[in-house]
Design an enzyme around this catalytic site. Structure first.
Site, PDB file in Angstrom:
ATOM      1  N   HIS A   1       0.879  -1.178   0.000  1.00  0.00           N
ATOM      2  CA  HIS A   1       0.000   0.000   0.000  1.00  0.00           C
ATOM      3  C   HIS A   1       0.917   1.228   0.000  1.00  0.00           C
ATOM      4  CE1 HIS A   1      -2.338  -2.944   2.429  1.00  0.00           C
ATOM      5  NE2 HIS A   1      -3.428  -2.360   1.995  1.00  0.00           N
TER       6      HIS A   1
ATOM      7  N   ASP B   1       2.452   1.949   3.345  1.00  0.00           N
ATOM      8  CA  ASP B   1       3.456   0.988   3.833  1.00  0.00           C
ATOM      9  C   ASP B   1       4.862   1.445   3.500  1.00  0.00           C
ATOM     10  OD1 ASP B   1       1.248  -0.626   4.367  1.00  0.00           O
ATOM     11  OD2 ASP B   1       1.506  -1.816   2.531  1.00  0.00           O
TER      12      ASP B   1
END
Ligand SMILES: [Mn+2]
Length: 434
Positions: free
Chosen positions: A99, A102
């Site tokens: 993501h 992240d």
């Protein structure tokens, strides 16, 4: 610098190996039913659970104490990137998934987030070039920030929809730049808590429009990867719109997206929906919608998403039969959307989780391939449906006969006799191969 100094690259040593961290069954070069194991699986490490999750739960904070999790600066993200690619390389995982949040701090505005993402994308590209690790899919986190408390695409506030569009545009373009094979839209909070404040039809129209916009942008920028949505029945919201494979298929058809979007099917989301994983795979496959999978299992007693590594060869053999029946996973792959347990605080525990899961999937593939090669199961099922392939069966199915014409056939024929489904025989047959 190394975070796993005691770990050597994981090697295939065969079933007799005494080495804890070795592959006994996963041999990426081994050919099974005409494809290598590497091609069958396309294993991907999930950045969020493996690098970002600190070992917290709702009753206590993180237990892992990873140095790169001490802050949320760009420098911490760079340190995390180094560890990530050391892990991917030593494990021998050919792919990863991420993501936006992240890999980089997104800051306080889209402008700031986009700038950070551009800076980080160059660093990620350098790591990919250096290691040969590829991107299975990228995705935008549209559920953690408080702005998404009432959903992203389905939010009653169009300004939130617009912000989400900005995040997705950037990650889709970054995924394209990094050569990603897929882009995933996980419906995080795309659902609702109470009907008292919710217009379901309005929210579904918003979600349909959002996914359509993503598909349009994909074509505009020349991204040839798959767009995927991920069935999940609940959690965090009580009612998720992408409940299961069947609900997702209906949603995609309603908004004319069934040729453009496939499904990322997850083991534990099937469990939460009251289905088996093999049912969800089979349903998606039957609709031409099986795109990729998340291999994390749940717990048969707990009613929440425990995100554990798979550990049942018997269960996975049934799943692999469906995936083989689909002709494989195509441009998708096997993503470890899985967490080690909160007490597994040693860095090596990350390897034990992933190595065991890769080996388990490989063992299940071998069992499933043996079942396919044996042919007894396929032969039984083919015989069970054989009537539809001969006589008037094909005409009945093709719409060439009316209800009255079909009924007339039954008038003159002997009454059909019941036949055994032979479930116990078939279960015993499977167990001979597991
Ligand atoms: Mn997942």
């Amino acid at each position: 610098m190394t975070f796993f100094p005691e770990i050597e690259p994981i090697r295939f040593e065969g079933p007799a190996s005494k080495t804890a961290l070795a592959f006994r069954y996963y041999d990426p070069t081994k050919v099974v039913l005409g494809k290598t194991m590497a091609e069958h699986f396309r294993f991907a490490v999930a950045y969020w659970h493996t690098l970002c999750w600190p070992g917290s739960d709702m009753f206590g904070p993180g237990t892992f104490g990873r140095p790169w999790q001490a802050g949320d600066s760009f420098e911490h993200a760079v340190q995390k990137l180094d560890v990530a690619f050391e892990f991917f390389s030593k494990l021998g995982a050919p792919f990863f998934c991420f993501h936006d949040v992240d890999v980089v701090p997104l800051g306080e505005s889209l402008r700031e987030g986009w700038a950070n993402m551009d800076r980080m994308a160059d660093l990620i590209a350098g790591k990919m070039d250096a290691t040969g690790v590829k991107l299975l899919w990228g995705t935008a986190n549209l559920f953690s920030h408080p702005r998404y408390l009432a959903g992203a695409a389905t939010n009653p506030d169009p300004a939130v929809f617009a912000y989400a569009a900005g995040q997705v545009q950037k990650v889709l373009e970054t995924t394209h730049k990094l050569g990603g094979a897929n882009y995933v839209l996980w419906g995080g909070r795309e659902g609702y808590e109470t009907i008292l404040n919710t217009r379901i039809g309005q929210e579904l129209d918003q979600l349909g429009r959002f996914v359509s916009l993503v598909v349009e942008h994909k074509h505009k920028i020349g991204f040839t990867g798959q767009i995927l949505i991920e069935p999940k029945p609940c959690e965090p919201t009580k009612h998720q719109y992408d409940f299961d494979s069947a609900a997702c298929a209906a949603f995609l058809r309603k908004y004319g997206l069934e040729k453009e979007v496939k499904l990322n099917v997850e083991v534990n989301h099937a469990t939460l929906a009251g289905h088996t994983f093999e049912h969800e795979l089979a349903y998606a496959s039957s609709q031409g919608l099986l795109g990729s999978i998340d291999v994390n299992r749940g717990d048969p007693q707990n009613g929440w998403d425990t995100d554990q590594f798979p550990n049942s060869v018997a269960d996975w053999t049934l799943a692999m039969l469906q995936i083989l029946g689909n002709g494989g996973i195509g441009a998708g792959g096997f993503n470890f959307d899985a967490k080690i347990r909160r007490q597994s605080i040693d860095p090596a525990d990350l390897f034990h989780g992933h190595v065991g899961a890769m080996d388990l999937c490989a063992r299940a593939l071998l069992a499933a391939a043996a079942i396919v090669e044996d042919g007894t199961l396929d032969g039984f099922v083919a015989e069970r449906y054989a009537g539809w392939g001969k006589g008037t069966g094909p005409n009945m199915l093709a719409g060439k006969l009316s209800l009255a014409e079909i009924a007339a056939l039954a008038h003159d024929a002997p009454a059909p006799q019941p036949k055994s489904g032979r479930q116990e025989y078939l279960e015993n047959l499977i167990n001979r191969f597991v």
